[in-house]
Write a protein that holds these residues in place. Structure first.
Motif, short mmCIF file in Angstrom:
data_model
loop_
_atom_site.label_atom_id
_atom_site.label_comp_id
_atom_site.label_asym_id
_atom_site.label_seq_id
_atom_site.Cartn_x
_atom_site.Cartn_y
_atom_site.Cartn_z
N ASN A 43 28.25 1.57 -42.93
CA ASN A 43 27.99 3.01 -42.81
C ASN A 43 29.19 3.82 -43.25
N PHE A 44 29.06 4.47 -44.39
CA PHE A 44 30.15 5.29 -44.92
C PHE A 44 29.54 6.43 -45.74
N PRO A 45 28.83 7.34 -45.03
CA PRO A 45 28.13 8.41 -45.74
C PRO A 45 29.13 9.36 -46.42
N PRO A 46 28.70 10.03 -47.49
CA PRO A 46 27.33 10.02 -48.02
C PRO A 46 27.07 8.91 -49.03
N ALA A 197 29.23 15.30 -40.18
CA ALA A 197 29.28 16.36 -39.18
C ALA A 197 28.41 17.55 -39.58
N LYS A 198 28.47 17.94 -40.84
CA LYS A 198 27.67 19.08 -41.30
C LYS A 198 26.18 18.79 -41.23
N ALA A 199 25.81 17.55 -41.46
CA ALA A 199 24.40 17.17 -41.37
C ALA A 199 23.89 17.28 -39.93
N LYS A 200 24.77 17.07 -38.96
CA LYS A 200 24.39 17.18 -37.56
C LYS A 200 24.37 18.63 -37.11
#
Length: 256
Positions: A43-46, A197-200
């Motif tokens: 897991n290393f979005p994006p 963080a912005k997606a949340k």
């Protein structure tokens, strides 16, 4: 004439057998399967995303990698792993490649020399995020980290300064622990964390303090035990040269 008939029959059978042997010998070349390699993803979005159940993974970085290798008739299979397990599988050769920084101590040197392809994949900004004083987070110098990540020597420096590490399996787990105010700090890479963080909640970052630490390049790392190391290196180098890439991630042509 009747005496020569058995000889003629034997000749015909031998000729047919020879023709069939030639045809069967050509079949493996015509129907040979393409080369398949395994890439470790955590897991290393994006760029790289693993599902919540850990059963599927992908992302734009993986799709770019597939395109690069498809140009050389190489198929890439995504293997969903945690970073700590990824290092073990690279050492054993069960994974052929992944993406990482060069200084990770967990890439065991005793297993041979893993190959980092010269053109970097991307540049990351290593940062420390902290909760502002009005938050409910602990004030105990706790810092959320990814288990197995050395952060180019920053982990050791934090320990020397009295920080308390809280190790988590991957970037999402570390980010969530910090965002739920269960650690005072988070050592992370800026782009992936900001995207998550912005997606949340776009307002989350306003309540955090940010300290830049250093810029770090990431690279395709090819397992020392992969029998396909040279083919993989050639595919990546050819792509980088063709498109004059300084960073492979930023070098995505509109069409091939």
């Amino acid at each position: 004439m009747q005496a020569r008939t058995p000889l003629l029959a034997v000749f015909v059978k031998l000729r047919c057998a020879l023709v069939l042997a030639i045809l069967f010998a050509a079949l493996p070349c015509a129907a040979s399967a393409p080369l398949r390699i395994k890439m470790g993803l955590h897991n290393f979005p994006p760029d790289f995303i693993v599902s919540s159940d850990g059963q599927s993974c992908g992302g734009p970085g993986f799709e770019l990698t597939r395109r690069i290798f498809a140009m050389q008739q190489i198929e890439v299979e995504a293997v969903c792993v945690t970073p700590a397990r990824m290092y073990l599988l690279l050492d054993s050769g069960e994974l052929d490649l992944s993406i990482n920084i060069k200084s990770t101590k967990a890439l065991a040197p005793q297993q041979g020399q893993h190959l980092f392809v010269a053109t970097p994949y991307s540049e990351l900004q290593l940062v420390m995020y902290s909760h502002k004083n009005r938050g409910q987070a602990p004030r105990d110098n706790s810092v959320a980290l990814i288990r197995g990540f050395d952060y180019q020597g920053q982990r050791a420096k934090l320990l020397e300064r009295g920080f308390i590490p809280v190790d988590l399996p991957d970037a999402i787990s570390a980010s969530d622990l910090f965002l739920h105010q269960r650690s005072q700090h988070l050592l992370t890479y800026d782009g992936p964390f900001r995207a998550y963080a912005k997606a949340k909640d776009a307002s989350i970052l306003k309540n955090l303090e940010r300290k830049a630490i250093s810029a770090i390049d990431t690279f395709y790392v090819l397992s020392a035990r992969s029998p396909h190391q040279s083919q993989m290196q050639q595919a990546i180098v050819s792509y980088a040269k063709k498109h004059q890439c300084s960073y492979i991630k930023a070098c995505v042509p509109e069409s091939e």
